[in-house]
Design an enzyme around this catalytic site. Structure first.
Site, short mmCIF file in Angstrom:
data_model
loop_
_atom_site.label_atom_id
_atom_site.label_comp_id
_atom_site.label_asym_id
_atom_site.label_seq_id
_atom_site.Cartn_x
_atom_site.Cartn_y
_atom_site.Cartn_z
N ASP A 1 42.00 97.61 92.03
CA ASP A 1 41.67 98.76 91.17
C ASP A 1 42.99 99.31 90.65
OD1 ASP A 1 41.15 101.31 90.18
OD2 ASP A 1 39.52 101.70 91.59
N TYR B 1 39.64 105.20 96.48
CA TYR B 1 38.94 106.29 95.78
C TYR B 1 37.68 106.65 96.60
CZ TYR B 1 36.36 108.60 92.03
OH TYR B 1 35.65 109.49 91.29
N LYS C 1 39.60 107.45 83.01
CA LYS C 1 40.85 108.15 83.31
C LYS C 1 41.89 107.89 82.21
CE LYS C 1 38.61 109.18 87.05
NZ LYS C 1 38.70 108.36 88.25
N ARG D 1 21.34 96.33 76.81
CA ARG D 1 21.70 96.29 78.24
C ARG D 1 22.46 95.01 78.58
NH1 ARG D 1 18.56 94.37 81.42
NH2 ARG D 1 16.63 95.33 80.67
#
Ligand SMILES: *Cc1c(COP(=O)(O)O)cnc(C)c1O
Length: 389
Positions: A177, A105, A202, A52
């Site tokens: 972004d 988004y 993406k 983690r």
């Protein structure tokens, strides 16, 4: 064979090396002794402790995206939204004000509108194509701006240079972004951004088989805050997904260039197709931001094309059924072309009036162009519009 024999696998190691990165799914890492662990925690030696907190596949992928973005110490997260969240939560506190683009988004918009205010963070959403509006939104407690280089689905190009200048003047962090644009068309750090974010899901990974994000910062302190927050909140990516994305990334440049070339041809073909009311593509002369697309994006219009069919739901459904060889799926950046219908997916939560205000009618279609053979793909669109519409 006893149960002890299978407890600790011994990897065969030869004198040659594999040319493909290994997948390292180990959650924990064993150290020699307590002193060795001290050295690791204190940064005197480099090693992993618990997945983690970081693992080799995430670091390998982060290094590759760092190279593309000309960044250092980027962080790979378990999704693009985890990267957006890390950027916001690591740098904001109650009483701060943040400015966001009004066409972010969908989930980013939700985070800004619904979630940040619950933590006492004020949010203003403005049109980022106009630096004057961004300037008017600045307050004494403004700490950050979150913009997207190219917006969804109308493909408006933000005034990032104006925003960067404003951010510098007011000591505000500019987070960009860059998912739709990719470092191939623009490196936000080069024009003064402080933080760069990607949905690696993406175009970078490119095969719709890994959900990942990336966030990097110029300032090492900002970077460190994001790394700590991501480890605390558990924004960790899966090693296997990182490995898939690494594999995808090797062909990113090829895929992107091919898709961009096809997208610009598709936009041209659609503009003279009967039944198409308008076409949106950033570098076309009839696009409202074509000058900025030329200067900021070096004339690279990207792989996204939007267009409006002359008609409503019936016409859209007819087209989608006729174009059934393409996936009607609300994603982007896949090797294969995907089509989305914002009114029934990404923008369905808005009222019709709000949608129309953004220029999104029922006939509005967004295309993420993939790597298919261009002529056949263009024929699929043109043919499906005449047959279906
Ligand atoms: C998809 C997307 C995100 C979110 O990424 P996920 O990997 O789906 O969490 C954020 N920003 C933009 C611009 C996106 O397209």
């Amino acid at each position: 064979m006893t149960s002890d024999d299978i407890r600790r696998p011994r990897f065969p190691v030869g004198v040659s090396r594999p040319v493909v990165s290994p997948i390292q799914p180990s959650v924990v890492y064993a150290s020699v002794d307590a002193d060795a662990l001290d050295a690791q925690y204190e940064g005197r030696t480099k090693g992993y402790t618990y997945a983690r907190e970081g693992h080799p596949n995430a670091d390998t992928l982060a290094g590759m995206i760092d190279a593309l973005e000309d960044a250092e110490g980027g962080l790979v997260t378990g999704s693009g939204m985890a990267a957006v969240t890390a950027a916001l939560l690591a740098n904001l506190k109650a009483g701060d004000h943040v400015i966001g683009a009004d066409q972010l988004y969908g989930r980013s918009l939700r985070l800004m509108r619904e979630d940040l205010p619950r933590f006492g963070i004020d949010v203003t959403l403005v049109d980022p194509t106009d630096a004057g509006r961004l300037a008017a939104a600045i307050r004494p407690n403004t700490r950050m701006m979150l913009l997207e280089t190219v917006s969804n689905p109308t493909l408006r190009v933000a005034d990032l240079e104006g925003a960067a200048e404003l951010a510098r003047r007011h000591g505000v962090l500019l987070a960009v972004d860059n998912t739709f644009t990719t470092p191939r068309a623009l490196q936000p750090f080069a024009i003064g951004a402080d933080i760069v974010i990607h949905s690696v899901t993406k175009l970078l990974a490119g095969h719709s088989d890994a959900t990942l994000g990336y966030v990097a910062a110029r300032d090492p302190e900002v970077r460190a805050r994001m790394h700590v927050l991501a480890a605390t909140m558990g924004f960790t990516p899966s090693p296997f997904d990182c490995w898939l994305a690494e594999r995808g990334l090797y062909t990113f440049g090829l895929r992107f260039d091919r898709a961009v070339a096809t997208a610009s041809r598709l936009a041209e073909a659609l503009s003279s197709t009967t039944g198409v009311r308008r076409v949106l593509y950033p570098t076309r002369p009839d696009h409202p931001d074509h000058n900025r697309a030329a200067s900021l994006l070096g004339g690279i219009g990207g792989n996204m094309v939007s267009f409006e069919l002359d008609g409503g739901r019936e016409t859209v459904n007819g087209f989608l059924r006729a174009a059934s060889s393409l996936s009607f799926a609300p994603t982007l950046g896949d090797v294969n072309t995907t089509i989305s219908h914002p009114a029934s997916s990404s923008h369905r939560a808005l009222s019709e009036a709000e949608r129309l205000g953004l220029g999104i009618s029922e006939g509005f279609i967004r295309v993420s162009v993939g790597c298919e053979e261009p002529d056949a793909l263009i024929e699929t669109f043109v043919g499906s519009i005449s047959r279906g519409g």
